[in-house]
Design a protein around this motif. Structure first.
Motif, PDB file in Angstrom:
ATOM      1  N   VAL A 290     -12.227 -36.341   1.454  1.00 51.33           N
ATOM      2  CA  VAL A 290     -11.373 -38.142   1.044  1.00 51.33           C
ATOM      3  C   VAL A 290     -12.684 -39.004   0.271  1.00 51.33           C
ATOM      4  O   VAL A 290     -12.829 -40.089  -0.322  1.00 51.33           O
ATOM      5  CB  VAL A 290     -10.970 -38.748   2.845  1.00 51.33           C
ATOM      6  N   GLY A 291     -13.799 -38.953   1.687  1.00 50.19           N
ATOM      7  CA  GLY A 291     -15.221 -40.082   1.178  1.00 50.19           C
ATOM      8  C   GLY A 291     -16.351 -39.438   0.107  1.00 50.19           C
ATOM      9  O   GLY A 291     -16.141 -37.940   0.442  1.00 50.19           O
ATOM     10  N   ASN A 292     -16.199 -38.814  -1.151  1.00 54.66           N
ATOM     11  CA  ASN A 292     -16.853 -38.152  -1.902  1.00 54.66           C
ATOM     12  C   ASN A 292     -18.088 -39.173  -2.952  1.00 54.66           C
ATOM     13  O   ASN A 292     -17.198 -40.147  -3.261  1.00 54.66           O
ATOM     14  CB  ASN A 292     -15.849 -37.358  -2.593  1.00 54.66           C
ATOM     15  N   SER A 293     -19.317 -38.603  -2.983  1.00 57.48           N
ATOM     16  CA  SER A 293     -19.768 -38.943  -4.353  1.00 57.48           C
ATOM     17  C   SER A 293     -20.264 -38.388  -5.428  1.00 57.48           C
ATOM     18  O   SER A 293     -20.756 -36.926  -5.105  1.00 57.48           O
ATOM     19  CB  SER A 293     -20.521 -40.442  -4.080  1.00 57.48           C
ATOM     20  N   LEU A 294     -21.072 -38.486  -6.875  1.00 57.90           N
ATOM     21  CA  LEU A 294     -21.646 -37.848  -7.370  1.00 57.90           C
ATOM     22  C   LEU A 294     -23.041 -39.296  -8.186  1.00 57.90           C
ATOM     23  O   LEU A 294     -22.393 -40.236  -8.214  1.00 57.90           O
ATOM     24  CB  LEU A 294     -20.787 -37.842  -9.030  1.00 57.90           C
ATOM     25  N   THR A 295     -24.295 -38.769  -7.805  1.00 53.60           N
ATOM     26  CA  THR A 295     -25.351 -39.343  -8.107  1.00 53.60           C
ATOM     27  C   THR A 295     -26.125 -38.484  -9.103  1.00 53.60           C
ATOM     28  O   THR A 295     -26.453 -37.276  -9.447  1.00 53.60           O
ATOM     29  CB  THR A 295     -25.796 -38.996  -7.024  1.00 53.60           C
ATOM     30  N   LEU A 296     -26.109 -39.099 -10.436  1.00 61.21           N
ATOM     31  CA  LEU A 296     -27.114 -38.994 -11.606  1.00 61.21           C
ATOM     32  C   LEU A 296     -27.959 -38.036 -11.447  1.00 61.21           C
ATOM     33  O   LEU A 296     -28.876 -39.453 -10.168  1.00 61.21           O
ATOM     34  CB  LEU A 296     -26.998 -39.676 -12.984  1.00 61.21           C
TER      35      LEU A 296
ATOM     36  N   THR B  80     -21.919 -35.560  -2.636  1.00 58.18           N
ATOM     37  CA  THR B  80     -22.118 -36.117  -1.519  1.00 58.18           C
ATOM     38  C   THR B  80     -20.544 -36.642  -0.784  1.00 58.18           C
ATOM     39  O   THR B  80     -19.430 -36.343  -1.675  1.00 58.18           O
ATOM     40  CB  THR B  80     -22.669 -36.963  -0.648  1.00 58.18           C
ATOM     41  N   GLN B  81     -20.409 -35.697   0.694  1.00 54.84           N
ATOM     42  CA  GLN B  81     -18.749 -35.567   0.957  1.00 54.84           C
ATOM     43  C   GLN B  81     -19.032 -36.702   2.512  1.00 54.84           C
ATOM     44  O   GLN B  81     -19.961 -35.981   2.935  1.00 54.84           O
ATOM     45  CB  GLN B  81     -17.849 -34.614   1.324  1.00 54.84           C
ATOM     46  N   TRP B  82     -17.800 -37.164   2.879  1.00 55.90           N
ATOM     47  CA  TRP B  82     -18.109 -37.083   4.319  1.00 55.90           C
ATOM     48  C   TRP B  82     -16.818 -38.128   4.187  1.00 55.90           C
ATOM     49  O   TRP B  82     -15.922 -37.643   3.856  1.00 55.90           O
ATOM     50  CB  TRP B  82     -18.893 -38.487   4.395  1.00 55.90           C
ATOM     51  N   LYS B  83     -16.405 -37.994   5.520  1.00 54.28           N
ATOM     52  CA  LYS B  83     -15.158 -38.645   5.850  1.00 54.28           C
ATOM     53  C   LYS B  83     -15.238 -40.089   6.833  1.00 54.28           C
ATOM     54  O   LYS B  83     -16.193 -40.176   7.918  1.00 54.28           O
ATOM     55  CB  LYS B  83     -14.376 -37.402   7.338  1.00 54.28           C
ATOM     56  N   TYR B  84     -14.253 -40.720   5.998  1.00 48.61           N
ATOM     57  CA  TYR B  84     -14.137 -42.061   6.989  1.00 48.61           C
ATOM     58  C   TYR B  84     -13.870 -42.357   8.229  1.00 48.61           C
ATOM     59  O   TYR B  84     -13.049 -41.485   9.038  1.00 48.61           O
ATOM     60  CB  TYR B  84     -12.976 -43.034   5.790  1.00 48.61           C
ATOM     61  N   GLU B  85     -14.248 -43.432   8.942  1.00 47.76           N
ATOM     62  CA  GLU B  85     -13.569 -43.385   9.679  1.00 47.76           C
ATOM     63  C   GLU B  85     -15.363 -42.426  11.112  1.00 47.76           C
ATOM     64  O   GLU B  85     -14.558 -42.302  12.293  1.00 47.76           O
ATOM     65  CB  GLU B  85     -12.483 -42.998  10.529  1.00 47.76           C
ATOM     66  N   SER B  86     -15.768 -41.942  10.780  1.00 48.67           N
ATOM     67  CA  SER B  86     -16.436 -41.024  11.384  1.00 48.67           C
ATOM     68  C   SER B  86     -18.154 -41.123  10.920  1.00 48.67           C
ATOM     69  O   SER B  86     -18.095 -41.839   9.534  1.00 48.67           O
ATOM     70  CB  SER B  86     -15.942 -39.383  11.190  1.00 48.67           C
ATOM     71  N   GLU B  87     -18.865 -40.861  11.232  1.00 46.29           N
ATOM     72  CA  GLU B  87     -20.396 -40.183  11.235  1.00 46.29           C
ATOM     73  C   GLU B  87     -20.627 -38.685  10.159  1.00 46.29           C
ATOM     74  O   GLU B  87     -20.149 -37.807  10.741  1.00 46.29           O
ATOM     75  CB  GLU B  87     -21.219 -39.891  12.075  1.00 46.29           C
ATOM     76  N   GLY B  88     -22.447 -38.442   9.929  1.00 45.39           N
ATOM     77  CA  GLY B  88     -21.829 -37.490   9.439  1.00 45.39           C
ATOM     78  C   GLY B  88     -21.387 -36.925   7.973  1.00 45.39           C
ATOM     79  O   GLY B  88     -20.433 -37.746   7.267  1.00 45.39           O
ATOM     80  N   ASP B  89     -22.237 -36.777   7.166  1.00 49.00           N
ATOM     81  CA  ASP B  89     -22.601 -36.420   5.209  1.00 49.00           C
ATOM     82  C   ASP B  89     -23.072 -35.121   5.279  1.00 49.00           C
ATOM     83  O   ASP B  89     -23.687 -34.851   5.610  1.00 49.00           O
ATOM     84  CB  ASP B  89     -22.809 -37.536   4.787  1.00 49.00           C
ATOM     85  N   TYR B  90     -22.808 -34.907   4.175  1.00 46.94           N
ATOM     86  CA  TYR B  90     -23.552 -33.267   3.495  1.00 46.94           C
ATOM     87  C   TYR B  90     -23.434 -33.495   1.756  1.00 46.94           C
ATOM     88  O   TYR B  90     -22.307 -33.727   0.955  1.00 46.94           O
ATOM     89  CB  TYR B  90     -22.283 -32.166   4.215  1.00 46.94           C
ATOM     90  N   THR B  91     -24.795 -32.892   1.426  1.00 44.97           N
ATOM     91  CA  THR B  91     -24.712 -33.422   0.264  1.00 44.97           C
ATOM     92  C   THR B  91     -25.560 -31.904  -0.306  1.00 44.97           C
ATOM     93  O   THR B  91     -26.881 -31.286   0.280  1.00 44.97           O
ATOM     94  CB  THR B  91     -26.390 -33.898  -0.159  1.00 44.97           C
ATOM     95  N   ASP B  92     -24.564 -31.490  -1.228  1.00 46.93           N
ATOM     96  CA  ASP B  92     -25.205 -30.368  -2.068  1.00 46.93           C
ATOM     97  C   ASP B  92     -25.683 -30.594  -4.071  1.00 46.93           C
ATOM     98  O   ASP B  92     -26.161 -32.264  -4.318  1.00 46.93           O
ATOM     99  CB  ASP B  92     -24.421 -29.298  -1.524  1.00 46.93           C
ATOM    100  N   PHE B  93     -25.285 -30.268  -4.624  1.00 46.66           N
ATOM    101  CA  PHE B  93     -25.050 -30.682  -6.290  1.00 46.66           C
ATOM    102  C   PHE B  93     -24.462 -29.712  -6.322  1.00 46.66           C
ATOM    103  O   PHE B  93     -23.272 -28.448  -6.852  1.00 46.66           O
ATOM    104  CB  PHE B  93     -26.612 -30.645  -6.629  1.00 46.66           C
ATOM    105  N   VAL B  94     -23.978 -29.917  -7.970  1.00 45.00           N
ATOM    106  CA  VAL B  94     -23.543 -29.076  -8.881  1.00 45.00           C
ATOM    107  C   VAL B  94     -24.101 -29.948 -10.177  1.00 45.00           C
ATOM    108  O   VAL B  94     -24.317 -30.357 -10.555  1.00 45.00           O
ATOM    109  CB  VAL B  94     -21.980 -30.613  -9.652  1.00 45.00           C
ATOM    110  N   VAL B  95     -23.838 -29.080 -11.222  1.00 47.45           N
ATOM    111  CA  VAL B  95     -24.652 -28.428 -12.364  1.00 47.45           C
ATOM    112  C   VAL B  95     -23.702 -28.524 -13.774  1.00 47.45           C
ATOM    113  O   VAL B  95     -22.447 -27.451 -13.968  1.00 47.45           O
ATOM    114  CB  VAL B  95     -25.802 -27.754 -12.695  1.00 47.45           C
TER     115      VAL B  95
END
Length: 294
Positions: free
Chosen positions: A156-162, A177-192
């Motif tokens: 539900v919460g997600n983003s891409l950063t160049l 980056t991904q996260w859940k709204y109404e909550s704390e905490g996120d996880y960042t990895d990468f794509v190519v």
């Protein structure tokens, strides 16, 4: 007028590396935040589009987004830093051009806010994100969509950063980056993004970190760029979530550590330590503007 707030609910849980589903931060602490539901200062009927919301238990009004240009797309949200609901937003990056000028790309992240018609029966989201990558190569005059992620297929919460193009201009690195709204905490990895195949590789960074440091630890991740040989560099930093640490979470590393990721094995990527003093070169160059909205 809807009620002033939803009561905050706190809970904590632990997810280990290699668990099914999308990657989430190991030993993630979640605390549902109190969100203001005062909608009287949001756009009115003539500024919004309607969403039937049948699958959500009741209908909701989908607010039309405001638009801005920025390189900072990691945490595009319907709320500001003070947890005030500000509406829908569409953030588009400037175009990032490869070093030889032959390949171009930009990202847009859209956060869509929903205003329930009946809060008591509404079971859908108050905000959800869609992130998109657009690419143009060679003599192509127009950009085309090559990758997207949304609440339905990712989070539900997600983003891409160049981040950057590789030195040969054939691969494009993006933080995810991904996260859940109404909550704390996120996880960042990468794509190519691979120019030759026109596809995006999504390595399992969580599994690669777990293979090196163990499953029962957490970290703050970023992908600062490529090595001169075109390998992805990942920075693994100590877990910064104080609440998670208070609840027994452990950091994978004691200090920021650079790793080089070998993508030759596809999604089962492996890592090797990299010298801490290595200087990464920015190969791509941002143009001053982003493509105009159609």
């Amino acid at each position: 007028m809807v009620g002033d707030f939803l009561s905050a609910v706190a809970l904590s849980f632990t997810l280990t590396s290699g668990a099914p589903g999308v990657a989430v931060k190991t030993l993630l602490y979640v605390s549902l935040l109190t969100r203001s539901l005062l909608f009287f200062d949001l756009p009115r009927a003539n500024d919004v589009a309607q969403s039937d919301g049948a699958q959500n238990g009741s209908a909701a009004t989908q607010l039309k987004p405001s638009f801005r240009t920025s390189k900072q797309t990691q945490y595009v949200s319907c709320w500001d830093k003070k947890n005030k609901l500000t509406g829908s937003h569409l953030v588009r990056t400037p175009v990032l051009v490869s070093s030889d000028g032959s390949h171009r790309a930009y990202v847009e992240v859209e956060s869509t806010a929903f205003q329930p018609k009946d809060l008591a029966t509404y079971t859908g989201p108050l905000c959800e994100n869609t992130s998109r990558l657009f690419f143009a190569g060679g003599e192509e005059a127009k950009f085309r969509l090559v990758f997207s992620q949304s609440a339905e297929d990712f989070s539900v919460g997600n983003s891409l950063t160049l981040v950057d193009w590789s030195s040969d201009g054939m691969h494009l690195l993006l933080e995810r980056t991904q996260w859940k709204y109404e909550s704390e905490g996120d996880y960042t990895d990468f794509v190519v993004f691979n120019v030759d195949s026109g596809t995006v590789t999504q390595p399992n960074l969580e599994a690669a970190i777990a293979a090196r440091y163990g499953k029962d630890c957490g970290s703050e991740n970023s992908a600062p760029g490529f090595t001169s040989e075109g390998k992805v560099v990942v920075a693994v930093a100590p877990l910064a979530d104080e609440i998670a640490l208070m609840n027994g979470a452990k950091s994978c590393v004691k200090r920021k550590t650079l790793l080089v990721v070998d993508l030759s094995r596809g999604l089962t990527a492996s890592t090797e330590p990299l010298a801490a003093n290595i200087k990464l070169v920015q190969h791509g160059k941002f143009l001053e503007s982003s493509p105009k909205l159609k």
